[in-house]
Design a protein around this motif. Structure first.
Motif, PDB file in Angstrom:
ATOM      1  N   VAL A   1       0.838  -1.202   0.000  1.00  0.00           N
ATOM      2  CA  VAL A   1       0.000   0.000   0.000  1.00  0.00           C
ATOM      3  C   VAL A   1       0.871   1.249   0.000  1.00  0.00           C
ATOM      4  CG1 VAL A   1      -1.912  -1.155   1.155  1.00  0.00           C
ATOM      5  CG2 VAL A   1      -0.187   0.024   2.514  1.00  0.00           C
ATOM      6  N   ARG A   2       0.309   2.323  -0.545  1.00  0.00           N
ATOM      7  CA  ARG A   2       1.052   3.594  -0.629  1.00  0.00           C
ATOM      8  C   ARG A   2       0.040   4.737  -0.726  1.00  0.00           C
ATOM      9  NH1 ARG A   2       0.440   1.277  -5.392  1.00  0.00           N
ATOM     10  NH2 ARG A   2      -0.184   2.596  -7.177  1.00  0.00           N
ATOM     11  N   LEU A   3       0.472   5.922  -0.365  1.00  0.00           N
ATOM     12  CA  LEU A   3      -0.391   7.100  -0.475  1.00  0.00           C
ATOM     13  C   LEU A   3      -0.778   7.336  -1.931  1.00  0.00           C
ATOM     14  CD1 LEU A   3       1.325   9.601   2.005  1.00  0.00           C
ATOM     15  CD2 LEU A   3      -0.870   8.457   2.305  1.00  0.00           C
ATOM     16  N   GLY A   4      -2.019   7.741  -2.149  1.00  0.00           N
ATOM     17  CA  GLY A   4      -2.503   8.003  -3.503  1.00  0.00           C
ATOM     18  C   GLY A   4      -3.035   6.773  -4.209  1.00  0.00           C
ATOM     19  N   GLN A   5      -2.899   5.622  -3.601  1.00  0.00           N
ATOM     20  CA  GLN A   5      -3.323   4.363  -4.218  1.00  0.00           C
ATOM     21  C   GLN A   5      -4.850   4.286  -4.282  1.00  0.00           C
ATOM     22  OE1 GLN A   5      -1.634   1.088  -2.134  1.00  0.00           O
ATOM     23  NE2 GLN A   5      -2.200  -0.441  -3.662  1.00  0.00           N
ATOM     24  N   LYS A   6      -5.367   3.712  -5.374  1.00  0.00           N
ATOM     25  CA  LYS A   6      -6.810   3.511  -5.481  1.00  0.00           C
ATOM     26  C   LYS A   6      -7.230   2.322  -4.630  1.00  0.00           C
ATOM     27  CE  LYS A   6      -7.362   5.379 -10.155  1.00  0.00           C
ATOM     28  NZ  LYS A   6      -7.762   5.052 -11.550  1.00  0.00           N
ATOM     29  N   ALA A   7      -8.476   2.380  -4.155  1.00  0.00           N
ATOM     30  CA  ALA A   7      -8.992   1.293  -3.338  1.00  0.00           C
ATOM     31  C   ALA A   7     -10.468   1.098  -3.653  1.00  0.00           C
ATOM     32  CB  ALA A   7      -8.802   1.604  -1.854  1.00  0.00           C
ATOM     33  N   ALA A   8     -10.914  -0.149  -3.621  1.00  0.00           N
ATOM     34  CA  ALA A   8     -12.320  -0.487  -3.842  1.00  0.00           C
ATOM     35  C   ALA A   8     -12.962  -0.779  -2.490  1.00  0.00           C
ATOM     36  CB  ALA A   8     -12.439  -1.685  -4.767  1.00  0.00           C
ATOM     37  N   ILE A   9     -14.070  -0.098  -2.219  1.00  0.00           N
ATOM     38  CA  ILE A   9     -14.755  -0.226  -0.925  1.00  0.00           C
ATOM     39  C   ILE A   9     -16.024  -1.050  -1.136  1.00  0.00           C
ATOM     40  CG2 ILE A   9     -15.828   1.038   0.972  1.00  0.00           C
ATOM     41  CD1 ILE A   9     -14.045   3.473  -0.015  1.00  0.00           C
ATOM     42  N   HIS A  10     -16.123  -2.164  -0.420  1.00  0.00           N
ATOM     43  CA  HIS A  10     -17.287  -3.049  -0.538  1.00  0.00           C
ATOM     44  C   HIS A  10     -18.096  -2.982   0.750  1.00  0.00           C
ATOM     45  CE1 HIS A  10     -15.699  -5.141  -4.162  1.00  0.00           C
ATOM     46  NE2 HIS A  10     -14.515  -4.873  -3.611  1.00  0.00           N
ATOM     47  N   ALA A  11     -19.410  -2.770   0.606  1.00  0.00           N
ATOM     48  CA  ALA A  11     -20.320  -2.802   1.745  1.00  0.00           C
ATOM     49  C   ALA A  11     -21.441  -3.775   1.431  1.00  0.00           C
ATOM     50  CB  ALA A  11     -20.881  -1.413   2.025  1.00  0.00           C
ATOM     51  N   GLU A  12     -21.836  -4.563   2.413  1.00  0.00           N
ATOM     52  CA  GLU A  12     -22.880  -5.567   2.190  1.00  0.00           C
ATOM     53  C   GLU A  12     -24.183  -4.944   1.717  1.00  0.00           C
ATOM     54  OE1 GLU A  12     -23.591  -8.288   5.313  1.00  0.00           O
ATOM     55  OE2 GLU A  12     -21.536  -9.029   5.409  1.00  0.00           O
ATOM     56  N   GLY A  13     -24.441  -3.726   2.170  1.00  0.00           N
ATOM     57  CA  GLY A  13     -25.683  -3.076   1.768  1.00  0.00           C
ATOM     58  C   GLY A  13     -25.687  -2.599   0.329  1.00  0.00           C
ATOM     59  N   PHE A  14     -24.497  -2.549  -0.306  1.00  0.00           N
ATOM     60  CA  PHE A  14     -24.388  -2.081  -1.685  1.00  0.00           C
ATOM     61  C   PHE A  14     -23.592  -3.117  -2.491  1.00  0.00           C
ATOM     62  CE2 PHE A  14     -24.480   1.552   1.199  1.00  0.00           C
ATOM     63  CZ  PHE A  14     -25.627   2.193   0.751  1.00  0.00           C
ATOM     64  N   PRO A  15     -24.218  -4.275  -2.747  1.00  0.00           N
ATOM     65  CA  PRO A  15     -23.465  -5.363  -3.384  1.00  0.00           C
ATOM     66  C   PRO A  15     -23.274  -5.189  -4.884  1.00  0.00           C
ATOM     67  CG  PRO A  15     -25.732  -6.030  -3.005  1.00  0.00           C
ATOM     68  CD  PRO A  15     -25.592  -4.656  -2.434  1.00  0.00           C
ATOM     69  N   ASP A  16     -23.980  -4.213  -5.491  1.00  0.00           N
ATOM     70  CA  ASP A  16     -23.945  -4.108  -6.954  1.00  0.00           C
ATOM     71  C   ASP A  16     -22.563  -3.763  -7.470  1.00  0.00           C
ATOM     72  OD1 ASP A  16     -24.158  -1.716  -5.644  1.00  0.00           O
ATOM     73  OD2 ASP A  16     -25.314  -0.709  -7.211  1.00  0.00           O
ATOM     74  N   SER A  17     -21.903  -2.803  -6.838  1.00  0.00           N
ATOM     75  CA  SER A  17     -20.572  -2.411  -7.302  1.00  0.00           C
ATOM     76  C   SER A  17     -19.819  -1.739  -6.170  1.00  0.00           C
ATOM     77  CB  SER A  17     -20.679  -1.451  -8.496  1.00  0.00           C
ATOM     78  OG  SER A  17     -21.270  -0.240  -8.087  1.00  0.00           O
ATOM     79  N   PRO A  18     -18.500  -1.880  -6.160  1.00  0.00           N
ATOM     80  CA  PRO A  18     -17.733  -1.213  -5.105  1.00  0.00           C
ATOM     81  C   PRO A  18     -17.659   0.287  -5.358  1.00  0.00           C
ATOM     82  CG  PRO A  18     -16.256  -2.250  -6.653  1.00  0.00           C
ATOM     83  CD  PRO A  18     -17.642  -2.651  -7.083  1.00  0.00           C
ATOM     84  N   ILE A  19     -17.333   1.008  -4.317  1.00  0.00           N
ATOM     85  CA  ILE A  19     -17.069   2.443  -4.429  1.00  0.00           C
ATOM     86  C   ILE A  19     -15.559   2.603  -4.555  1.00  0.00           C
ATOM     87  CG2 ILE A  19     -17.312   4.699  -3.326  1.00  0.00           C
ATOM     88  CD1 ILE A  19     -19.587   3.452  -1.637  1.00  0.00           C
ATOM     89  N   ILE A  20     -15.121   3.368  -5.528  1.00  0.00           N
ATOM     90  CA  ILE A  20     -13.688   3.566  -5.723  1.00  0.00           C
ATOM     91  C   ILE A  20     -13.248   4.826  -4.972  1.00  0.00           C
ATOM     92  CG2 ILE A  20     -11.816   3.914  -7.373  1.00  0.00           C
ATOM     93  CD1 ILE A  20     -13.088   1.154  -7.453  1.00  0.00           C
ATOM     94  N   GLY A  21     -12.230   4.671  -4.130  1.00  0.00           N
ATOM     95  CA  GLY A  21     -11.688   5.806  -3.389  1.00  0.00           C
ATOM     96  C   GLY A  21     -10.176   5.868  -3.527  1.00  0.00           C
ATOM     97  N   GLN A  22      -9.556   6.690  -2.722  1.00  0.00           N
ATOM     98  CA  GLN A  22      -8.109   6.885  -2.798  1.00  0.00           C
ATOM     99  C   GLN A  22      -7.522   6.972  -1.400  1.00  0.00           C
ATOM    100  OE1 GLN A  22      -6.824  10.574  -4.631  1.00  0.00           O
ATOM    101  NE2 GLN A  22      -5.085   9.545  -5.580  1.00  0.00           N
ATOM    102  N   LEU A  23      -6.401   6.303  -1.189  1.00  0.00           N
ATOM    103  CA  LEU A  23      -5.732   6.297   0.110  1.00  0.00           C
ATOM    104  C   LEU A  23      -5.028   7.647   0.306  1.00  0.00           C
ATOM    105  CD1 LEU A  23      -3.682   3.310   1.519  1.00  0.00           C
ATOM    106  CD2 LEU A  23      -3.146   5.658   2.072  1.00  0.00           C
ATOM    107  N   THR A  24      -5.443   8.386   1.345  1.00  0.00           N
ATOM    108  CA  THR A  24      -4.925   9.750   1.529  1.00  0.00           C
ATOM    109  C   THR A  24      -4.098   9.924   2.803  1.00  0.00           C
ATOM    110  OG1 THR A  24      -6.981  10.368   2.632  1.00  0.00           O
ATOM    111  CG2 THR A  24      -6.842  10.784   0.263  1.00  0.00           C
TER     112      THR A  24
END
Length: 317
Positions: free
Chosen positions: A244-267
Motif C-alpha cells: 500500500v502507498r499514499l494516492g493508491q486507489k482502493a475499492a470499498i465493498h459494503a454488504e448493503g451495496f453489493p452491486d458495485s464497489p465504491i472507488i476511493g483513494q488512500l490519503t
C-alpha cells in the motif's frame, strides 16, 4: 482524490488487480468525538436531538448550577464595593472636610493672635497695673492657643494630603482580588454549558435531562462528528504494508451495496503501528497482529451511508 458515484457503471475487478485487503469502517470527515461536561451536576436541559446539525460552540446541554449563579451576584457586589473603596482612597477627604479644616485653622489663628496681643499688654503693665499672676495666666493662654493652632494646621494638612502609598496599594490589591474571584466563578459557571467542539452532526445522545453527570467517572453525554463528507478508516495488516502507498486507489465493498464497489483513494497512513479493532466475521482471523491505520477518501454518490458501517477495502495496483 479519485471518486466514483453510484451512477457510474458497475466496476468489475480482476483478482490480479487487488494487492491487499483489509477491514474498515465508515466515518465522517472527523472521528466520532465524545462530548462531556467539565463540571459535576444534574443535567437540567438537553437542547439537541440525534441527527441534528450543530455549530462549533453551540450549547448542547445545560448542567444545573444555581449555586454558582447566586455566588456570582454576591461576588459582583463585593467587586463593586472594593472599587468604590479604592475611589474614596484615591480621592481623599471630601471638599466639605477640607473647607471645615481651613475654617478651624483660621479660627485657631485668630484666637492665637488675640492671646499673643493680650500677653504682650499684660507683660508691659505688670509693674504698674496688673499682678504678676495675671500676666502669667495671659502667657499660658497664649501658649495654649498656639498649640491649638498647630493642631488645627496638622488637621488641615491631613485633610488636603493625598492617600498614603500603602493605602493605595491595599485598595488596589482588594480590587484585583475581588475581580479575580469573580472571573474565576464566571469561568466555573461557563462549564455548566456543554458546547459542541466542532461544527457537525449529533450522532448520539447518551444521557437525558435529570441524569447526574460526574467528572470522576465521566461518560459522554453526546457523540458528535462532521459527516459533511465520508471516509473509511481501514486497518492494514502488517504483512501487507509493502503493498500500500499514499494516492493508491482502493475499492470499498459494503454488504448493503453489493452491486458495485465504491472507488476511493488512500490519503493518509498512520505514523505508528497499533492494535486491531475492526474485526471481520471470520472466526479464524487472527486478532493479535499489529496494524497500520489508513484513511480512504471517496464520494458515496447517492448512496446513503452511515457512520460506523463495516466495509471491506481492496487496495488496487
Amino acid at each position: 482524490s479519485h471518486t466514483a458515484s453510484a451512477s457510474a457503471p458497475a466496476v468489475s475487478l480482476r483478482p490480479q488487480e487487488v494487492v491487499a485487503a483489509s477491514e474498515g469502517r465508515v466515518e465522517g470527515n472527523t472521528e466520532n468525538i465524545p462530548v462531556a461536561a467539565a463540571i459535576d451536576g444534574l443535567i437540567r436541559e438537553v437542547r439537541v436531538k440525534e441527527g441534528q446539525k450543530v455549530q462549533a460552540g453551540e450549547v448542547l446541554a445545560e448542567i444545573g448550577c444555581d449555586d454558582l449563579t447566586a455566588q456570582i451576584r454576591s461576588l459582583e457586589a463585593a467587586a463593586e464595593s472594593a472599587r468604590q473603596v479604592r475611589t474614596r482612597v484615591l480621592r481623599g477627604s471630601r471638599d466639605e472636610e477640607r473647607r471645615a479644616a481651613e475654617r478651624e485653622t483660621q479660627a485657631a489663628q485668630a484666637l492665637a493672635d488675640e492671646a499673643e496681643k493680650r500677653s504682650h499688654r499684660m507683660n508691659e503693665l505688670v509693674k504698674d497695673v496688673v499682678a504678676r499672676a495675671d500676666a502669667d495666666a495671659a502667657e499660658r493662654d497664649f501658649h495654649n492657643t498656639r498649640a491649638s493652632l498647630e493642631a488645627a494646621r496638622e488637621r488641615e494638612k491631613l485633610a488636603k494630603a493625598g492617600p498614603l502609598p500603602e493605602e493605595v496599594a491595599k485598595a488596589d490589591a482588594d480590587v484585583v482580588d475581588a475581580e479575580q474571584r469573580l472571573r474565576s466563578t464566571i469561568a466555573q459557571k461557563e462549564k455548566c454549558s456543554v458546547k459542541s467542539p466542532i461544527s457537525g452532526t449529533v450522532l448520539r445522545v447518551h444521557m437525558k435531562a435529570g441524569e447526574a453527570f460526574s467528572t470522576i467517572m465521566p461518560k459522554p453525554i453526546f457523540t458528535v462528528a462532521d459527516v459533511s463528507r465520508f471516509r473509511v478508516r481501514a486497518e492494514i495488516d502488517e504483512r501487507d504494508l509493502g503493498s500500500v502507498r499514499l494516492g493508491q486507489k482502493a475499492a470499498i465493498h459494503a454488504e448493503g451495496f453489493p452491486d458495485s464497489p465504491i472507488i476511493g483513494q488512500l490519503t493518509w497512513l498512520a505514523a505508528t503501528m497499533g492494535r486491531k479493532t475492526a474485526l471481520s466475521t471470520n472466526p479464524a482471523e487472527k486478532t493479535d497482529r499489529d496494524i497500520r491505520e489508513a484513511l480512504i477518501d471517496f464520494d458515496p454518490g447517492d448512496r446513503t451511508l452511515v457512520v460506523g458501517l463495516r466495509v471491506t477495502v481492496e487496495f488496487l495496483k
